[in-house]
Design an enzyme around this catalytic site. Structure first.
Site, PDB file in Angstrom:
ATOM      1  N   HIS A  14       3.369  31.049 -17.074  1.00 40.05           N
ATOM      2  CA  HIS A  14       3.571  30.446 -18.292  1.00 40.05           C
ATOM      3  C   HIS A  14       4.856  30.559 -18.917  1.00 40.05           C
ATOM      4  O   HIS A  14       5.572  31.405 -19.508  1.00 40.05           O
ATOM      5  CB  HIS A  14       2.512  31.137 -19.312  1.00 40.05           C
ATOM      6  CG  HIS A  14       2.497  30.668 -20.645  1.00 40.05           C
ATOM      7  ND1 HIS A  14       1.367  30.558 -21.304  1.00 40.05           N
ATOM      8  CD2 HIS A  14       3.456  29.852 -21.310  1.00 40.05           C
ATOM      9  CE1 HIS A  14       1.596  29.900 -22.596  1.00 40.05           C
ATOM     10  NE2 HIS A  14       2.659  29.444 -22.544  1.00 40.05           N
ATOM     11  N   GLU A 197      -3.805  29.894 -29.252  1.00 32.71           N
ATOM     12  CA  GLU A 197      -2.745  30.640 -29.505  1.00 32.71           C
ATOM     13  C   GLU A 197      -2.462  30.562 -31.297  1.00 32.71           C
ATOM     14  O   GLU A 197      -2.812  31.810 -31.923  1.00 32.71           O
ATOM     15  CB  GLU A 197      -1.495  29.828 -29.098  1.00 32.71           C
ATOM     16  CG  GLU A 197      -0.195  30.578 -29.589  1.00 32.71           C
ATOM     17  CD  GLU A 197       1.166  29.913 -29.413  1.00 32.71           C
ATOM     18  OE1 GLU A 197       2.319  30.510 -29.387  1.00 32.71           O
ATOM     19  OE2 GLU A 197       0.973  28.551 -28.928  1.00 32.71           O
ATOM     20  N   ASP A 274       6.868  32.727 -21.459  1.00 32.55           N
ATOM     21  CA  ASP A 274       6.866  31.658 -22.269  1.00 32.55           C
ATOM     22  C   ASP A 274       8.150  30.922 -22.577  1.00 32.55           C
ATOM     23  O   ASP A 274       8.392  30.094 -21.726  1.00 32.55           O
ATOM     24  CB  ASP A 274       6.085  32.135 -23.675  1.00 32.55           C
ATOM     25  CG  ASP A 274       5.490  30.797 -24.441  1.00 32.55           C
ATOM     26  OD1 ASP A 274       5.426  29.842 -23.924  1.00 32.55           O
ATOM     27  OD2 ASP A 274       5.115  31.161 -25.674  1.00 32.55           O
ATOM     28  N   ASP A 275       8.750  31.311 -23.617  1.00 28.74           N
ATOM     29  CA  ASP A 275      10.054  30.652 -23.859  1.00 28.74           C
ATOM     30  C   ASP A 275      11.195  31.820 -23.650  1.00 28.74           C
ATOM     31  O   ASP A 275      11.566  32.199 -24.945  1.00 28.74           O
ATOM     32  CB  ASP A 275      10.239  29.833 -25.149  1.00 28.74           C
ATOM     33  CG  ASP A 275       9.242  28.634 -25.007  1.00 28.74           C
ATOM     34  OD1 ASP A 275       9.486  27.796 -24.221  1.00 28.74           O
ATOM     35  OD2 ASP A 275       7.996  28.823 -25.557  1.00 28.74           O
TER      36      ASP A 275
END
Length: 330
Positions: A14, A197, A274-275
């Site tokens: 992810h 989420e 994620d980021d």
């Protein structure tokens, strides 16, 4: 424990490649492409990374993506992330990218895909890291726009393993993209979706009904005990991103995070970043943050790493080989 976490073979599932754009590179690419940023310094950008929800983050994220203009930019961005994988002993990664974020700015899809793809091949040769590419459809846009993008993506089946769904979750449920995901499946793509989420557990159920292979995030499954049981039984993976969840206030602090609770309930959960440029850490930092709060046992770490292997789109032989390596790791 930090050394143990650093050196254990890891798999990341992810990761938004646009979200690995570090402030330093943002400035470099802005300069290279003659783009004026509204921030004067790297520190000023970092100060802006104080988000109160997903939308706050997305506003800055899409602005940052503006500096990505050429095939070379996408190559440099991706290779920088792959170098980080090498440093943190990530042996396999499955990377998201957002085609519509770039085609909306008249960047040819071919340049985006080839830039990323060439960097992944280079990392395979140089570092021995395997990877797959996942194209995410933006859920705040219409299904019709998504279908046009899917048609274009069908020309790159040799490079794209799966179709995903990301961006603003609230009021954009999975069922909005029912036809698109059915078509993606018919075209032979695997399916993943961000769900649960900020959206409720209902969004996770919708994603499962649409036949996804994996749920991205999924932490709000805990609102529905039947769903938790179903996920434990089916072993449909949840790709969880602890630091992201804290940064975007999905949980107020790490003590509240439910990843270990879900692990104990035998769900196939794994750790991801994620980021990372926006949320203060790559996969290793996510493991370290969990360890600082929960004092992870080595068995828990191994289980999380093995879950990631099993959740990946690698073939059965590759999975078995990696699971063996993780089990043997001391």
């Amino acid at each position: 424990m930090k050394t143990f976490l650093q050196n254990i073979p890891k798999v990341e599932l992810h990761l938004h490649i646009e979200g690995s754009l570090e402030p330093k590179m943002m400035f470099e690419l802005a300069k290279r492409n003659n783009i004026t940023l509204k921030y004067k310094s790297e520190d000023e950008i970092k100060k802006a990374y104080d988000f109160s929800n997903l939308q706050d983050f997305l506003d800055i994220y899409y602005q940052g993506a503006n500096v990505l203009q050429t095939k070379q930019d996408f190559y440099d961005l991706t290779f920088a992330y792959m170098k980080k994988c090498k440093e943190q002993n990530v042996v396999h990664t499955e990377i998201f990218f957002d085609p519509q974020t770039h085609t909306a700015r008249n960047i040819p899809l071919k340049d985006v895909i080839e830039g990323i793809w060439q960097a992944l091949q280079k990392a395979k040769e140089e570092f021995g890291i395997s990877s797959f590419l996942i194209a995410c459809i933006l859920r705040h846009l219409s299904e019709e726009e998504g279908l046009k993008t899917l048609d274009e993506l069908c020309l790159y089946k040799d490079k794209i393993k799966a179709i995903g769904l990301d961006s603003s979750e609230l009021n954009n449920p999975p069922f909005k993209f029912k036809n698109l995901f059915q078509k993606a499946k018919e075209e032979g793509f695997l399916l993943v979706m961000h769900a649960g989420e900020e959206g409720s557990s209902e969004y996770i159920k919708q994603a499962l009904e649409l036949g996804v292979n994996r749920i991205d995030h999924g932490v709000r499954c805990q609102e529905d005990l039947e769903l938790v049981k179903q996920l434990a039984k089916s072993q449909i993976p949840l790709t969880i991103c602890p630091l992201s969840n804290i940064k975007l206030k999905v949980f107020q602090n790490m003590q509240e995070h439910n990843i270990l609770k879900l692990l104990k309930q035998n769900l196939c959960v794994c750790v991801n970043s994620d980021d990372p440029a926006y949320f203060g850490g790559y996969i290793l930092e996510n493991f370290i943050a969990l360890d600082e709060t929960f004092k992870l046992s080595k068995d828990e770490v191994k289980k999380l790493c093995i879950n990631a292997v099993n959740a990946s789109f690698l073939n059965i032989n590759e999975k078995e080989k990696l699971v063996k390596q993780i089990k043997a790791y001391k």
